[in-house]
Design a protein around this motif. Structure first.
Motif, mmCIF file in Angstrom:
data_model
loop_
_atom_site.group_PDB
_atom_site.id
_atom_site.type_symbol
_atom_site.label_atom_id
_atom_site.label_comp_id
_atom_site.label_asym_id
_atom_site.label_seq_id
_atom_site.Cartn_x
_atom_site.Cartn_y
_atom_site.Cartn_z
ATOM 1 N N VAL A 10 31.845 50.036 2.711
ATOM 2 C CA VAL A 10 31.065 49.440 1.619
ATOM 3 C C VAL A 10 31.156 47.924 1.525
ATOM 4 N N MET A 11 32.119 47.311 2.202
ATOM 5 C CA MET A 11 32.342 45.868 2.052
ATOM 6 C C MET A 11 31.225 45.051 2.708
ATOM 7 N N THR A 12 31.183 43.780 2.341
ATOM 8 C CA THR A 12 30.299 42.821 3.006
ATOM 9 C C THR A 12 31.123 42.140 4.089
ATOM 10 N N ARG A 13 30.681 42.287 5.324
ATOM 11 C CA ARG A 13 31.403 41.699 6.457
ATOM 12 C C ARG A 13 31.002 40.238 6.652
ATOM 13 N N GLY A 14 31.853 39.512 7.349
ATOM 14 C CA GLY A 14 31.528 38.130 7.703
ATOM 15 C C GLY A 14 31.444 37.209 6.507
ATOM 16 N N ALA A 15 32.379 37.341 5.596
ATOM 17 C CA ALA A 15 32.377 36.482 4.414
ATOM 18 C C ALA A 15 32.480 35.014 4.833
ATOM 19 N N HIS A 16 31.665 34.183 4.220
ATOM 20 C CA HIS A 16 31.723 32.743 4.457
ATOM 21 C C HIS A 16 33.025 32.231 3.849
ATOM 22 N N THR A 17 33.709 31.352 4.545
ATOM 23 C CA THR A 17 34.957 30.787 4.023
ATOM 24 C C THR A 17 34.861 29.263 3.961
ATOM 25 N N ARG A 102 36.582 41.824 -10.191
ATOM 26 C CA ARG A 102 35.282 42.313 -9.748
ATOM 27 C C ARG A 102 35.057 42.222 -8.247
ATOM 28 N N ARG A 103 35.885 41.455 -7.557
ATOM 29 C CA ARG A 103 35.719 41.329 -6.098
ATOM 30 C C ARG A 103 37.054 41.023 -5.444
ATOM 31 N N LEU A 104 37.187 41.485 -4.206
ATOM 32 C CA LEU A 104 38.436 41.312 -3.467
ATOM 33 C C LEU A 104 38.148 40.922 -2.023
ATOM 34 N N PRO A 105 38.906 39.981 -1.481
ATOM 35 C CA PRO A 105 38.852 39.761 -0.033
ATOM 36 C C PRO A 105 39.385 41.023 0.656
ATOM 37 N N VAL A 106 38.879 41.279 1.838
ATOM 38 C CA VAL A 106 39.280 42.462 2.607
ATOM 39 C C VAL A 106 39.926 42.000 3.909
ATOM 40 N N MET A 107 41.097 42.579 4.202
ATOM 41 C CA MET A 107 41.858 42.206 5.393
ATOM 42 C C MET A 107 41.962 43.395 6.342
ATOM 43 N N ASP A 108 42.130 43.083 7.641
ATOM 44 C CA ASP A 108 42.489 44.141 8.573
ATOM 45 C C ASP A 108 44.013 44.268 8.565
ATOM 46 N N ARG A 109 44.548 45.189 9.340
ATOM 47 C CA ARG A 109 45.998 45.421 9.295
ATOM 48 C C ARG A 109 46.796 44.277 9.922
ATOM 49 N N GLN A 110 46.129 43.346 10.608
ATOM 50 C CA GLN A 110 46.795 42.136 11.105
ATOM 51 C C GLN A 110 46.697 41.004 10.095
ATOM 52 N N LYS A 112 44.012 39.622 8.838
ATOM 53 C CA LYS A 112 42.920 38.697 9.117
ATOM 54 C C LYS A 112 41.758 39.068 8.191
ATOM 55 N N LEU A 113 41.160 38.058 7.564
ATOM 56 C CA LEU A 113 40.037 38.284 6.665
ATOM 57 C C LEU A 113 38.855 38.866 7.444
ATOM 58 N N VAL A 114 38.350 40.005 6.976
ATOM 59 C CA VAL A 114 37.223 40.644 7.655
ATOM 60 C C VAL A 114 36.007 40.810 6.739
ATOM 61 N N GLY A 115 36.168 40.500 5.455
ATOM 62 C CA GLY A 115 35.035 40.638 4.546
ATOM 63 C C GLY A 115 35.461 40.488 3.106
ATOM 64 N N ILE A 116 34.556 40.899 2.221
ATOM 65 C CA ILE A 116 34.815 40.874 0.781
ATOM 66 C C ILE A 116 34.135 42.101 0.186
ATOM 67 N N VAL A 117 34.745 42.662 -0.843
ATOM 68 C CA VAL A 117 34.157 43.828 -1.507
ATOM 69 C C VAL A 117 34.031 43.513 -2.989
ATOM 70 N N SER A 118 32.920 43.912 -3.564
ATOM 71 C CA SER A 118 32.681 43.699 -4.994
ATOM 72 C C SER A 118 32.332 45.032 -5.636
ATOM 73 N N LEU A 119 32.375 45.052 -6.958
ATOM 74 C CA LEU A 119 31.934 46.252 -7.661
ATOM 75 C C LEU A 119 30.483 46.565 -7.313
ATOM 76 N N GLY A 120 29.688 45.524 -7.101
ATOM 77 C CA GLY A 120 28.295 45.726 -6.702
ATOM 78 C C GLY A 120 28.181 46.432 -5.366
ATOM 79 N N ASP A 121 29.041 46.082 -4.411
ATOM 80 C CA ASP A 121 29.046 46.768 -3.114
ATOM 81 C C ASP A 121 29.334 48.253 -3.296
ATOM 82 N N VAL A 122 30.342 48.555 -4.109
ATOM 83 C CA VAL A 122 30.721 49.949 -4.343
ATOM 84 C C VAL A 122 29.576 50.691 -5.015
ATOM 85 N N ALA A 123 28.959 50.069 -6.011
ATOM 86 C CA ALA A 123 27.861 50.710 -6.735
ATOM 87 C C ALA A 123 26.657 50.959 -5.821
#
Length: 175
Positions: A10-17, A102-110, A112-123
């Motif tokens: 459900v997350m948005t990949r490739g978050a701009h940083t 309402r939103r969280l950065p998403v990390m892989d198990r290493q 490393k930032l891989v995206g961001i998830v928001s309540l809107g993404d889940v909805a």
């Protein structure tokens, strides 16, 4: 029964940083251009903060500090909560409700930032019937502080009591 969905579904990949030394003005322009309300702040590949439109307003604009010399490190949230991409959506949603975010950065198990998830993404990407309740629980304590009558601008503030009849007054905006 459907398989448990993970944040990766459900997350948005490739978050701009942005970088900690980037300007607040650049962050605001980035948010405007991408139509987003938060940008992860990274030092190299390490997540060091998160800047939101609310951070900019409260820590720069409201303090009359908005200019090109103000750096993100001065206004960003430094203690950033995040989740792993392989965590179940329901677990992360419960955590977001508990912590009122309402939103969280998403990390892989290493880590490393891989995206961001928001309540809107889940909805938008799940059939989660609890999303409306989650948004309500996260938003209710955010009732606006109101200045007491006849108290100077720098005076005491009070939070209005919020009851079900007052829900129309509670800001359920993007921030």
């Amino acid at each position: 029964m459907h398989p448990t969905r993970t944040i990766a579904d459900v997350m948005t990949r490739g978050a701009h940083t942005l970088k900690p030394d980037d300007s607040v003005i650049l962050a605001a322009q980035t948010m405007d251009e991408l139509d987003i309300g938060a940008v992860p702040v990274c030092d190299g590949e390490q997540l060091v903060g998160l800047v939101t439109d609310r951070d900019i307003v409260l820590r720069a604009v409201a303090k009359n500090r908005l200019n090109d010399s103000v750096r993100l490190r001065d206004v960003m949230s430094h203690e950033v909560l995040w989740c792993y991409e392989d965590e179940p959506v329901d677990d992360v949603l419960d955590d977001m409700v508990q912590r009122q975010i309402r939103r969280l950065p998403v990390m892989d198990r290493q880590k490393k930032l891989v995206g961001i998830v928001s309540l809107g993404d889940v909805a938008a990407k799940t059939q989660n019937s609890g999303i409306a309740g989650a948004l309500g629980e996260i938003s209710l304590p955010a009732a606006p502080a109101r200045r007491r009558p006849n108290v100077p601008r720098s005076g005491e503030y009070e939070l209005p009591e919020v009851v079900n009849a007052d829900l129309a007054e509670v800001n359920l905006g993007r921030s």
